[in-house]
Design an enzyme around this catalytic site. Structure first.
Site, PDB file in Angstrom:
ATOM      1  N   ARG A   9       4.183   9.495   3.540  1.00  0.00           N
ATOM      2  CA  ARG A   9       4.717   9.688   5.005  1.00  0.00           C
ATOM      3  C   ARG A   9       5.640  11.060   4.685  1.00  0.00           C
ATOM      4  O   ARG A   9       6.487  10.870   3.701  1.00  0.00           O
ATOM      5  CB  ARG A   9       5.405   8.528   5.296  1.00  0.00           C
ATOM      6  CG  ARG A   9       4.561   7.438   5.903  1.00  0.00           C
ATOM      7  CD  ARG A   9       5.427   6.405   6.211  1.00  0.00           C
ATOM      8  NE  ARG A   9       4.310   5.318   6.264  1.00  0.00           N
ATOM      9  CZ  ARG A   9       4.898   3.952   6.721  1.00  0.00           C
ATOM     10  NH1 ARG A   9       6.308   3.920   6.665  1.00  0.00           N
ATOM     11  NH2 ARG A   9       4.189   2.794   6.713  1.00  0.00           N
ATOM     12  N   ASP A  54      -4.399 -10.846   7.622  1.00  0.00           N
ATOM     13  CA  ASP A  54      -2.916 -11.073   8.185  1.00  0.00           C
ATOM     14  C   ASP A  54      -2.994 -12.361   9.241  1.00  0.00           C
ATOM     15  O   ASP A  54      -4.027 -12.575   9.818  1.00  0.00           O
ATOM     16  CB  ASP A  54      -2.450  -9.848   8.650  1.00  0.00           C
ATOM     17  CG  ASP A  54      -1.987  -8.987   7.639  1.00  0.00           C
ATOM     18  OD1 ASP A  54      -1.413  -9.561   6.627  1.00  0.00           O
ATOM     19  OD2 ASP A  54      -2.230  -7.616   7.670  1.00  0.00           O
ATOM     20  N   ARG A  97      -8.099 -13.799  -6.634  1.00  0.00           N
ATOM     21  CA  ARG A  97      -6.793 -13.634  -7.448  1.00  0.00           C
ATOM     22  C   ARG A  97      -5.977 -14.910  -6.982  1.00  0.00           C
ATOM     23  O   ARG A  97      -5.904 -15.243  -5.894  1.00  0.00           O
ATOM     24  CB  ARG A  97      -6.263 -12.119  -7.149  1.00  0.00           C
ATOM     25  CG  ARG A  97      -6.861 -11.133  -7.539  1.00  0.00           C
ATOM     26  CD  ARG A  97      -7.227 -10.613  -9.029  1.00  0.00           C
ATOM     27  NE  ARG A  97      -6.063 -10.452  -9.828  1.00  0.00           N
ATOM     28  CZ  ARG A  97      -5.980 -10.298 -11.126  1.00  0.00           C
ATOM     29  NH1 ARG A  97      -6.906 -10.673 -11.729  1.00  0.00           N
ATOM     30  NH2 ARG A  97      -4.804  -9.987 -11.673  1.00  0.00           N
ATOM     31  N   GLU A 143       6.949 -12.636  -9.235  1.00  0.00           N
ATOM     32  CA  GLU A 143       5.417 -12.904  -9.072  1.00  0.00           C
ATOM     33  C   GLU A 143       4.589 -12.435  -9.726  1.00  0.00           C
ATOM     34  O   GLU A 143       4.524 -10.864 -10.103  1.00  0.00           O
ATOM     35  CB  GLU A 143       5.080 -12.247  -7.525  1.00  0.00           C
ATOM     36  CG  GLU A 143       3.695 -12.536  -6.788  1.00  0.00           C
ATOM     37  CD  GLU A 143       3.698 -12.405  -5.272  1.00  0.00           C
ATOM     38  OE1 GLU A 143       4.754 -12.235  -4.628  1.00  0.00           O
ATOM     39  OE2 GLU A 143       2.567 -11.745  -4.693  1.00  0.00           O
ATOM     40  N   TYR A 160      -9.439 -11.262   3.223  1.00  0.00           N
ATOM     41  CA  TYR A 160      -8.050 -11.243   3.668  1.00  0.00           C
ATOM     42  C   TYR A 160      -7.715 -11.052   4.862  1.00  0.00           C
ATOM     43  O   TYR A 160      -8.209  -9.956   5.505  1.00  0.00           O
ATOM     44  CB  TYR A 160      -7.251 -10.117   2.663  1.00  0.00           C
ATOM     45  CG  TYR A 160      -5.703 -10.156   3.046  1.00  0.00           C
ATOM     46  CD1 TYR A 160      -4.998 -11.126   2.317  1.00  0.00           C
ATOM     47  CD2 TYR A 160      -5.355  -9.327   4.106  1.00  0.00           C
ATOM     48  CE1 TYR A 160      -3.656 -11.027   2.572  1.00  0.00           C
ATOM     49  CE2 TYR A 160      -3.915  -9.253   4.283  1.00  0.00           C
ATOM     50  CZ  TYR A 160      -3.179 -10.340   3.536  1.00  0.00           C
ATOM     51  OH  TYR A 160      -1.818 -10.349   3.766  1.00  0.00           O
ATOM     52  N   ARG A 199      -6.988   7.196   3.452  1.00  0.00           N
ATOM     53  CA  ARG A 199      -5.969   8.373   4.148  1.00  0.00           C
ATOM     54  C   ARG A 199      -5.073   8.817   3.063  1.00  0.00           C
ATOM     55  O   ARG A 199      -4.603   8.052   2.247  1.00  0.00           O
ATOM     56  CB  ARG A 199      -5.488   7.907   5.501  1.00  0.00           C
ATOM     57  CG  ARG A 199      -6.243   8.123   6.442  1.00  0.00           C
ATOM     58  CD  ARG A 199      -5.594   7.382   7.629  1.00  0.00           C
ATOM     59  NE  ARG A 199      -5.692   5.876   7.813  1.00  0.00           N
ATOM     60  CZ  ARG A 199      -4.529   5.183   8.188  1.00  0.00           C
ATOM     61  NH1 ARG A 199      -3.410   5.580   8.471  1.00  0.00           N
ATOM     62  NH2 ARG A 199      -4.601   3.890   7.840  1.00  0.00           N
ATOM     63  N   ARG A 258       6.378  -8.061  -8.451  1.00  0.00           N
ATOM     64  CA  ARG A 258       7.496  -7.946  -7.658  1.00  0.00           C
ATOM     65  C   ARG A 258       8.349  -9.132  -7.704  1.00  0.00           C
ATOM     66  O   ARG A 258       8.035 -10.178  -8.153  1.00  0.00           O
ATOM     67  CB  ARG A 258       6.899  -7.638  -6.096  1.00  0.00           C
ATOM     68  CG  ARG A 258       6.278  -8.724  -5.725  1.00  0.00           C
ATOM     69  CD  ARG A 258       5.743  -8.650  -4.199  1.00  0.00           C
ATOM     70  NE  ARG A 258       4.963  -9.578  -3.507  1.00  0.00           N
ATOM     71  CZ  ARG A 258       4.295  -9.449  -2.387  1.00  0.00           C
ATOM     72  NH1 ARG A 258       4.544  -8.665  -1.531  1.00  0.00           N
ATOM     73  NH2 ARG A 258       3.655 -10.566  -1.952  1.00  0.00           N
TER      74      ARG A 258
HETATM   75  C1  LIG Z   1       0.774 -13.783  -0.937  1.00  0.00           C
HETATM   76  C2  LIG Z   1       0.204 -13.906   0.402  1.00  0.00           C
HETATM   77  C3  LIG Z   1       1.245 -12.999   1.300  1.00  0.00           C
HETATM   78  C4  LIG Z   1       1.098 -12.953   2.392  1.00  0.00           C
HETATM   79  N1  LIG Z   1       1.868 -11.980   3.155  1.00  0.00           N
HETATM   80  C5  LIG Z   1       1.354 -11.909   4.595  1.00  0.00           C
HETATM   81  C6  LIG Z   1       2.289 -11.098   5.571  1.00  0.00           C
HETATM   82  O1  LIG Z   1       3.235 -10.728   5.176  1.00  0.00           O
HETATM   83  N2  LIG Z   1       1.874 -10.995   6.833  1.00  0.00           N
HETATM   84  C7  LIG Z   1       0.771 -11.471   7.464  1.00  0.00           C
HETATM   85  O2  LIG Z   1       0.420 -11.352   8.524  1.00  0.00           O
HETATM   86  N3  LIG Z   1      -0.032 -12.223   6.703  1.00  0.00           N
HETATM   87  C8  LIG Z   1       0.237 -12.508   5.277  1.00  0.00           C
HETATM   88  N4  LIG Z   1      -0.655 -13.371   4.486  1.00  0.00           N
HETATM   89  C9  LIG Z   1      -1.605 -13.727   5.118  1.00  0.00           C
HETATM   90  C10 LIG Z   1      -1.628 -15.221   5.678  1.00  0.00           C
HETATM   91  O3  LIG Z   1      -1.189 -16.236   4.731  1.00  0.00           O
HETATM   92  C11 LIG Z   1      -2.852 -15.973   6.353  1.00  0.00           C
HETATM   93  O4  LIG Z   1      -3.230 -15.093   7.391  1.00  0.00           O
HETATM   94  C12 LIG Z   1      -2.881 -17.251   6.706  1.00  0.00           C
HETATM   95  O5  LIG Z   1      -2.417 -18.136   6.021  1.00  0.00           O
HETATM   96  C13 LIG Z   1      -4.482 -17.711   6.975  1.00  0.00           C
HETATM   97  O6  LIG Z   1      -4.169 -18.821   7.573  1.00  0.00           O
HETATM   98  P1  LIG Z   1      -5.489 -19.888   7.398  1.00  0.00           P
HETATM   99  O7  LIG Z   1      -5.205 -21.138   8.202  1.00  0.00           O
HETATM  100  O8  LIG Z   1      -6.896 -19.481   7.753  1.00  0.00           O
HETATM  101  O9  LIG Z   1      -5.437 -20.307   5.765  1.00  0.00           O
HETATM  102  P2  LIG Z   1      -4.435 -21.139   4.944  1.00  0.00           P
HETATM  103  O10 LIG Z   1      -3.007 -20.726   5.348  1.00  0.00           O
HETATM  104  O11 LIG Z   1      -4.939 -21.182   3.804  1.00  0.00           O
HETATM  105  O12 LIG Z   1      -4.699 -22.658   5.313  1.00  0.00           O
HETATM  106  C14 LIG Z   1      -5.945 -23.299   5.093  1.00  0.00           C
HETATM  107  C15 LIG Z   1      -5.426 -24.929   4.515  1.00  0.00           C
HETATM  108  O13 LIG Z   1      -6.616 -25.582   4.503  1.00  0.00           O
HETATM  109  C16 LIG Z   1      -6.277 -26.643   3.493  1.00  0.00           C
HETATM  110  N5  LIG Z   1      -7.590 -27.152   2.616  1.00  0.00           N
HETATM  111  C17 LIG Z   1      -8.311 -26.408   2.180  1.00  0.00           C
HETATM  112  N6  LIG Z   1      -9.508 -27.123   1.909  1.00  0.00           N
HETATM  113  C18 LIG Z   1      -8.911 -28.476   2.211  1.00  0.00           C
HETATM  114  C19 LIG Z   1      -9.931 -29.718   2.109  1.00  0.00           C
HETATM  115  N7  LIG Z   1     -11.190 -29.695   1.592  1.00  0.00           N
HETATM  116  N8  LIG Z   1      -9.411 -30.901   2.620  1.00  0.00           N
HETATM  117  C20 LIG Z   1      -8.075 -30.878   3.306  1.00  0.00           C
HETATM  118  N9  LIG Z   1      -7.384 -29.619   3.369  1.00  0.00           N
HETATM  119  C21 LIG Z   1      -8.025 -28.433   2.892  1.00  0.00           C
HETATM  120  C22 LIG Z   1      -5.284 -25.798   2.401  1.00  0.00           C
HETATM  121  O14 LIG Z   1      -4.623 -26.865   1.947  1.00  0.00           O
HETATM  122  C23 LIG Z   1      -4.509 -25.222   3.573  1.00  0.00           C
HETATM  123  O15 LIG Z   1      -3.487 -25.833   3.693  1.00  0.00           O
HETATM  124  C24 LIG Z   1      -0.278 -13.463   3.186  1.00  0.00           C
HETATM  125  C25 LIG Z   1      -1.066 -13.920   2.151  1.00  0.00           C
HETATM  126  C26 LIG Z   1      -0.663 -14.242   1.014  1.00  0.00           C
HETATM  127  C27 LIG Z   1      -1.686 -14.865   0.078  1.00  0.00           C
END
Ligand SMILES: Cc1cc2nc3c(=O)[nH]c(=O)nc-3n(C[C@H](O)[C@H](O)[C@H](O)COP(=O)(O)OP(=O)(O)OC[C@H]3O[C@@H](n4cnc5c(N)ncnc54)[C@H](O)[C@@H]3O)c2cc1C
Length: 387
Positions: free
Chosen positions: A181, A354, A253, A304, A352, A177, A283
């Protein structure tokens, strides 16, 4: 049942809590020394500032069940993400502008005092490149929507730095889109519910994990040979990592955070983007502004930088271009032939996500798992298809 959740991030914690409340025994392991996954927050011992250790996280959602869920485990205080960007105006002068591009940005950037309809006509009739009839790339789409000046100041340099690719190599579908704004709304997100947990995300996730049916083991690395020791495994680690990268590595990345401290207020806002390609970072985040209800003299900031992830780096953003999707589909096929494990979360499904979507999918996964068990069917490898 005896369940193992790999990962103490939101996916592992929310699935674990739901299954523990249903009477199952859940072990949650994480290779890191803390819970919370990439949402992890901790207070800096010198300044007292709550730091978003793996980059800034702002909670926003339209999903009222998810909003009620997080409010069960944390007090959320109002927080609106208002991002600024430092970039060059059409005359080449460096300035600070409001993001996402809104009426304030347009008026300041072009030195005008336009009202909404006038600004709309100005952008769509005078700035937009209407000679591009069928935009194929992100660059063409941006030029078609907003014209060269806004594209170069706000989209081009940032995209090159963030993705390591020129916008002419990215598909037009990224900009669906008109990304502008025509009012003064500078709230980054449109969602109905937005806020920050008062004591940080790790405190909230600690409460989610705080259940007699859940055992958490940190600094514990899972490998797939352990799968058979449990009735079922929910794996929120990298999908390719589960299979020891046997088909190759899915592209990510990664981010490098250059931490620095400052006495007082470094930049006056939580997030300042840098649009110029010649500035190597994307940023700067000043963490204390994520908690405007707190007051700290010292400040903790992150510069960053984004780059292609190498083996051993933290995988942050999945790339998901044509090549990665082909490899992903091979890993999905492998996962679907693997019994006893479901791949969940942002790394397990190579998307990705949230935080609100992560929680929504985790709740649906736990419910789907319980339903499969009641019907005596095998839980699927993926409750949400990665492709
Ligand atoms: C830079 C950045 C900014 C973000 N900003 C926002 C935001 O502003 N708002 C928003 O809503 N979302 C944001 N997000 C998204 C948010 O981080 C994710 O939604 C969330 O972290 C996903 O949770 P998860 O449990 O799926 O994964 P993760 O948080 O990655 O957890 C996975 C865990 O598994 C563990 N693991 C992996 N492999 C193994 C293994 N073999 N043995 C033991 N442990 C293991 C890792 O250590 C990790 O702790 C952002 C993401 C990033 C990267």
């Amino acid at each position: 049942m005896n369940i193992l959740n790999v990962g103490a991030g939101l996916s592992g914690a929310v699935i674990g809590r739901h299954l523990a409340e249903a009477g199952h025994q859940v072990t949650v392991v994480d290779s890191r020394s803390h819970i919370g996954g990439n949402c992890h927050t901790e207070r800096d011992s010198d300044t007292g500032v709550m730091v978003h250790v793996y980059g800034p996280h702002i909670f926003h959602t339209d999903d009222s069940e998810v909003w009620d869920y997080v409010n069960r485990f944390a007090t959320f205080l109002p927080y609106k993400n208002r991002v600024k960007t430092t970039s060059l105006d059409p005359e080449g002068r460096r300035g600070v502008f409001s993001l996402p591009v809104n009426l304030h940005t347009i008026n300041q950037f072009f030195g005008k005092t336009l009202r909404p309809e006038e600004a709309h006509a100005f952008i769509t009739e005078e700035q937009a490149d209407t000679t591009i009839e069928d935009p194929q790339t992100f660059e063409e789409q941006a030029l078609r929507f907003v014209g060269r000046d806004l594209y170069e100041a706000f989209f081009k340099g940032y995209t090159v730095k963030q993705w390591g690719m020129h916008p002419s190599e990215l598909p037009a579908s990224i900009l669906k889109r008109l990304p502008v704004r025509f009012n003064y709304d500078d709230n980054y997100f449109f969602h109905k519910f937005q806020g920050m947990p008062e004591d940080g995300y790790s405190a909230m996730i600690a409460k989610i994990l705080d259940h007699p049916g859940i055992t958490v083991k940190l600094e514990t690395v899972f490998d797939r040979t352990q799968t058979d020791q449990y009735d079922h495994v929910f794996y929120s680690g990298p999908l390719d990592g589960y299979f020891d990268y046997q088909l190759g590595r899915l592209g990510y990345r990664t981010l490098d955070f250059e931490r620095f401290t400052h006495q007082g207020d470094y930049q006056g806002c939580a997030v300042m983007n840098y649009g110029e390609e010649s500035v190597p970072y994307t940023r700067i985040t000043e963490h204390k502004h994520f908690a405007p209800w707190e007051s700290h003299e010292g400040s903790v900031c992150y510069r960053e930088y984004s780059r292609a992830a190498e083996p051993g780096d933290i995988p942050y953003y999945p790339i998901r271009q044509v090549q990665e999707k082909a490899l992903l589909s091979d890993y999905v096929a492998l996962a679907e032939q693997t019994a006893g494990v479901s791949f969940v979360g942002r790394l397990g499904t190579y998307r990705y996500l949230d935080m609100d979507v992560t929680i929504r999918e985790a709740l649906d996964t736990a419910r789907g798992f319980l339903a499969a068990r009641e019907q005596d069917t095998q839980p699927p490898a993926f409750f949400t298809a990665p492709l």
